[in-house]
Design a protein around this motif. Structure first.
Motif, PDB file in Angstrom:
ATOM      1  N   GLU A  35      35.693  -6.645 111.025  1.00 41.95           N
ATOM      2  CA  GLU A  35      37.046  -6.228 110.679  1.00 41.95           C
ATOM      3  C   GLU A  35      37.214  -5.945 109.194  1.00 41.95           C
ATOM      4  O   GLU A  35      38.304  -5.558 108.762  1.00 41.95           O
ATOM      5  CB  GLU A  35      38.050  -7.297 111.109  1.00 41.95           C
ATOM      6  N   CYS A  36      36.165  -6.140 108.396  1.00 40.43           N
ATOM      7  CA  CYS A  36      36.259  -5.937 106.947  1.00 40.43           C
ATOM      8  C   CYS A  36      35.324  -4.801 106.535  1.00 40.43           C
ATOM      9  O   CYS A  36      34.117  -4.845 106.812  1.00 40.43           O
ATOM     10  CB  CYS A  36      35.905  -7.222 106.198  1.00 40.43           C
ATOM     11  N   HIS A  78      35.398  -2.924  98.427  1.00 33.29           N
ATOM     12  CA  HIS A  78      36.149  -1.856  99.106  1.00 33.29           C
ATOM     13  C   HIS A  78      37.583  -1.881  98.634  1.00 33.29           C
ATOM     14  O   HIS A  78      38.287  -2.896  98.753  1.00 33.29           O
ATOM     15  CB  HIS A  78      36.104  -2.049 100.621  1.00 33.29           C
ATOM     16  N   LEU A  79      38.036  -0.741  98.054  1.00 34.29           N
ATOM     17  CA  LEU A  79      39.436  -0.534  97.704  1.00 34.29           C
ATOM     18  C   LEU A  79      40.105   0.199  98.857  1.00 34.29           C
ATOM     19  O   LEU A  79      39.597   1.229  99.327  1.00 34.29           O
ATOM     20  CB  LEU A  79      39.563   0.272  96.419  1.00 34.29           C
ATOM     21  N   THR A 135      42.173   3.371 103.608  1.00 37.12           N
ATOM     22  CA  THR A 135      41.356   2.733 104.654  1.00 37.12           C
ATOM     23  C   THR A 135      41.519   1.223 104.526  1.00 37.12           C
ATOM     24  O   THR A 135      40.738   0.558 103.838  1.00 37.12           O
ATOM     25  CB  THR A 135      39.867   3.121 104.507  1.00 37.12           C
ATOM     26  N   TYR A 136      42.552   0.703 105.181  1.00 36.12           N
ATOM     27  CA  TYR A 136      42.812  -0.733 105.135  1.00 36.12           C
ATOM     28  C   TYR A 136      41.945  -1.457 106.166  1.00 36.12           C
ATOM     29  O   TYR A 136      41.690  -0.950 107.264  1.00 36.12           O
ATOM     30  CB  TYR A 136      44.295  -1.024 105.417  1.00 36.12           C
ATOM     31  N   CYS A 137      41.504  -2.648 105.780  1.00 31.35           N
ATOM     32  CA  CYS A 137      40.734  -3.474 106.716  1.00 31.35           C
ATOM     33  C   CYS A 137      41.650  -3.986 107.835  1.00 31.35           C
ATOM     34  O   CYS A 137      42.858  -4.158 107.644  1.00 31.35           O
ATOM     35  CB  CYS A 137      40.094  -4.655 105.976  1.00 31.35           C
ATOM     36  N   THR A 157      44.678  -3.034  97.958  1.00 28.78           N
ATOM     37  CA  THR A 157      43.947  -4.220  98.398  1.00 28.78           C
ATOM     38  C   THR A 157      42.470  -4.041  98.069  1.00 28.78           C
ATOM     39  O   THR A 157      41.946  -2.924  98.068  1.00 28.78           O
ATOM     40  CB  THR A 157      44.116  -4.448  99.906  1.00 28.78           C
ATOM     41  N   LEU A 158      41.834  -5.149  97.785  1.00 27.22           N
ATOM     42  CA  LEU A 158      40.437  -5.134  97.381  1.00 27.22           C
ATOM     43  C   LEU A 158      39.697  -6.259  98.089  1.00 27.22           C
ATOM     44  O   LEU A 158      40.166  -7.401  98.117  1.00 27.22           O
ATOM     45  CB  LEU A 158      40.327  -5.316  95.859  1.00 27.22           C
ATOM     46  N   CYS A 159      38.549  -5.935  98.670  1.00 27.49           N
ATOM     47  CA  CYS A 159      37.684  -6.919  99.303  1.00 27.49           C
ATOM     48  C   CYS A 159      36.312  -6.860  98.618  1.00 27.49           C
ATOM     49  O   CYS A 159      35.729  -5.775  98.502  1.00 27.49           O
ATOM     50  CB  CYS A 159      37.528  -6.649 100.802  1.00 27.49           C
TER      51      CYS A 159
END
Length: 585
Positions: free
Chosen positions: A316-317, A326-327, A335-337, A349-351
C-alpha cells in the motif's frame, strides 16, 4: 585595507591618475597645436607684409603730398630715394600693418639693418642694433623662412619670431644703399598662448576636481550600500551557520538518545520529542515492518492527529514499491499511497523507507505544509531517516539477540539463565515490599515413554504443546521457564501459597486435557507433577526455595503423579497432607 575602503580608494586613485594624464596630454597637445597655429599665422602675416612692400612707392607719393610729413632734404641716390625716405616708408608700413593685430612687424635688409619696426619710433631706429645674428634672420636668408622663441629684454616677455625673405628686390634699385633681399619679421608675445593654456588648465582641473568629488561621493555611497549588503549577508550566513550548528547538535543528540534506547517504545518517545524540533512544520509518524514482512505497524506519531492507517501492508506504500522516497505530488502528478485514510487537502505527503544494511526496517511518513520547498529540507529528512533506520535496526538486532539469549528455541519459554535473573529481581523487589514469591517445579510424567514409543520428534511436539498450555494457564506477571529436558519452572511474584496451589491445579488440568497427535497419529495424553515452595516461608535464599520446590516435586511423584504438592515448612515435624489429585479437583 577593508574591501569597502578599497571600493572608494581604488576608483579615486584611478580617476586621479587618469585625470592627471588627461590634463597633461591635452595641455601638451593644445600647446603644440597653438604653437603651430601661431607660427602659421605669423608666417602668413610676414608674407603679407612683404607683399605690402610693393606699395612703398605709393606711400612715398602720399608722403610727398603732405607737407607735414615731408622729410627734410637729404642726400639722394641716383634712383631718387633718400635713406631717410626709405626708412620712413618702411616705418609707416610696419606701423600700419601692426595696427591690424597684437603683433610686431620689423623689416630688415640682407645685412641685418633694421629698416622699420612697429614698436619703435623713427628716432629709436637709429639706435637699434643690427639683427644679422638673429637665428630667425639667418634662417630666413638661408632657406627663405626662419623662426625662433626667446625672451625679449625690451618687451620683457617671451616672443615668437617668424622671419620671411622676399624673393625679389622691391622698392629700391641697384644704386640703393639697402642690401637685398628684404626680410620681414613678425613677432607675437607668447603670453596669449600661456594665458589660453592656463585657462584651459584651470577648466580641466576644475572638471577633474568635480569628477573626483562625484567619484568620491559615488564610491562612499556604493561602499555604504555594499557594506550594508555585506553585513546583511554576513548576518544571514551567521544565522544559517547557527541554525546548521543547532541542527547538527540536535541530530547528534537524537543519535545519542536513540543509541541508548533499548526498546522500540523508548525510541518512539525520543523521536516524538526531538524530530518536531528539527522539522517543526511537519507532521510525521514511523511504521515498523513486522518480522513476517507482511505488515507495518505505527509505533509513534507527532504534530497532531495522524491521517494514516495504524496498520497496512507493504504493497500500500509507493515508497516501499519504488525502493526510495515518494512525494505524493511531484511535477503536477498526484500519486497518494493507499495507507492514507484521509488525503490531506492542499498538502504534500512524503514516505521515506528506513534502511539499514540494505534491508528495509520501516517507513518514515511526513505531511508537509503547502508550498513547502522540498529541496530545502532534503538533507535534514535524509539524515533523520538514516539515523532512525540504523537505530531501529540496532534495537531489533539487540531484541533478537536477547530473545535468543533468554528463550528456549524449542518451546519459546524463557531459559534457565533468564529464570535466575528474574528470581534475583523478584527477590530484591520482595525484600523491599515484603511480598511472597511462589516457585513451582514442573515435570512431565512418564515423558521417556513418548520418546521411546514415538521418537524424539514426537517428544519435541509434546514439549511444545505442554509449553503453550503452560503459558495459557499463567497470569501475565508469571514467568515460565524450561528448566531442562521435560522439567519446567514457574516464578510467580507476589503470590501466596493458596494462590500458588490454585495456579498449579489449573496447570495440571490444562495439560491433562491436551489431545496430542502428530502426522495423524494419536500420541495419547500426558500428565504433570508440580512442587510448590514459597519465599520467605520455605527459605531466605532463592536457591533454597528452588531446592525445596524440587523436593516437593519428588513428593508429588511419589504420591501418585498428576498432582501438585506444597513443600513442608522447615519447622514442621511431619509432612503436610498431600493435596487432592488434580483429577479430583
Amino acid at each position: 585595507m577593508k574591501i569597502q575602503q578599497k571600493i572608494v580608494v581604488i576608483p579615486l586613485a584611478v580617476m586621479l591618475l587618469v585625470s592627471t594624464f588627461t590634463i597633461f596630454t591635452i595641455e601638451q597637445y593644445l600647446q603644440s597645436h597653438l604653437m603651430e597655429r601661431n607660427i602659421k599665422e605669423l608666417r602668413l602675416l610676414a608674407t603679407a607684409s612683404l607683399e605690402s612692400v610693393r606699395t612703398v612707392e605709393a606711400l612715398e607719393s602720399v608722403l610727398d603730398g603732405h607737407p607735414d610729413t615731408r622729410m627734410p632734404q637729404t642726400e639722394t641716390h641716383a634712383g631718387g630715394h633718400s635713406e631717410d625716405h626709405i626708412i620712413m616708408a618702411f616705418q609707416r608700413l610696419a606701423e600700419n600693418f601692426a595696427h591690424a593685430g597684437d603683433f610686431r612687424v620689423t623689416y630688415f635688409d640682407a645685412a641685418g639693418k633694421v629698416l622699420g619696426d612697429s614698436d619703435s619710433t623713427l628716432d629709436q631706429l637709429k639706435y637699434v642694433e643690427n639683427h644679422a645674428d638673429r637665428p630667425e634672420v639667418k634662417a630666413a636668408l638661408k632657406v627663405g623662412m626662419g623662426m625662433s622663441e626667446r625672451y625679449s629684454d625690451m618687451l620683457e616677455t617671451n616672443m615668437m619670431f617668424v622671419a620671411v625673405r622676399a624673393n625679389e628686390a622691391n622698392y629700391t634699385d641697384e644704386h640703393s644703399y639697402v642690401v637685398h633681399p628684404i626680410i620681414a619679421r613678425v613677432a607675437r608675445s607668447q603670453d596669449s598662448v600661456s594665458e589660453a593654456l592656463h585657462e584651459l588648465r584651470e577648466a580641466l582641473v576644475f572638471t577633474g576636481v568635480i569628477s573626483l568629488v562625484v567619484v568620491l561621493f559615488l564610491g562612499i555611497l556604493g561602499a555604504r550600500v555594499l557594506n550594508k549588503a555585506v553585513n546583511t549577508e554576513h548576518q544571514l550566513l551567521e544565522r544559517r551557520v547557527q541554525d546548521r550548528t543547532t541542527e547538527i547538535q540536535m541530530l547528534q543528540t537524537l543519535g545519542g538518545l536513540l543509541n541508548a534506547c533499548s526498546t522500540l517504545e523508548e525510541a518512539g518517545e525520543v523521536m516524538n520529542s526531538v524530530i518536531p524540533k528539527l522539522l517543526p512544520e511537519f507532521r510525521g509518524s514511523i511504521s515498523i515492518i513486522k518480522s513476517s514482512r507482511n505488515r507495518l505497524d505505527r509505533i509513534t506519531e507527532w504534530g497532531g492527529e495522524w491521517p494514516g492507517a495504524d496498520r497496512f501492508s507493504p504493497g500500500e506504500c509507493w515508497a516501499l514499491r519504488k525502493g526510495h522516497q515518494h512525494l505524493a505530488v511531484e511535477h503536477g502528478i498526484e500519486t497518494y499511497c493507499r495507507h492514507w485514510l484521509e488525503i490531506p487537502e492542499k498538502q504534500q505527503t512524503l514516505c521515506i523507507p528506513l534502511l539499514a544494511q540494505g534491508e528495509t526496517i520501516g517507513i518514515l511518513h511526513f505531511v508537509l505544509p503547502p508550498e513547502t520547498e522540498a529541496d530545502r529540507f532534503q538533507g535534514m529528512w535524509s539524515a533523520v531517516s538514516e539515523q532512525i533506520g540504523l537505530t531501529l535496526a540496532n534495537i531489533q538486532l539487540r531484541d533478537s539477540l536477547r530473545e535468543q539469549a533468554i528463550r528456549d528455541p524449542l518451546t519459546g519459554l524463557f531459559n534457565r539463565r533468564y529464570m535466575l535473573e528474574a528470581l534475583d529481581q523478584a527477590h530484591s523487589r520482595a525484600e523491599r515490599t515484603g511480598t511472597d514469591i511462589a516457585v513451582m517445579m514442573i515435570d512431565l510424567d512418564h515423558f521417556k515413554l513418548f520418546n521411546d514409543n514415538f521418537g524424539h520428534d514426537a517428544g519435541d511436539h509434546v514439549l511444545k504443546a505442554v509449553s503453550q498450555a503452560l503459558k495459557d494457564s499463567l497470569r501475565q506477571e508469571d514467568i515460565a521457564c524450561r528448566y531442562g529436558g521435560e522439567e519446567f519452572c514457574v516464578v510467580c511474584p507476589s503470590t501466596s501459597e493458596v494462590q500458588a496451589r490454585q495456579i498449579a491445579e489449573r496447570i495440571c488440568k490444562s495439560i491433562r486435557k491436551l489431545e496430542l497427535s502428530m502426522n495423524q497419529l494419536s500420541l495419547g495424553t500426558v500428565t504433570t507433577s508440580i512442587g510448590i515452595a514459597v519465599y520467605p516461608q520455605h527459605g531466605a535464599a532463592m536457591d533454597d526455595v528452588i531446592r525445596v520446590a524440587d523436593e516437593a516435586l519428588y513428593a508429588a511423584k511419589q504420591n501418585g503423579r498428576d498432582r501438585a504438592e506444597v513443600a513442608v515448612l522447615p519447622d514442621a515435624g511431619v509432612s503436610e497432607q498431600p493435596a487432592e489429585p488434580a483429577t479430583k479437583v
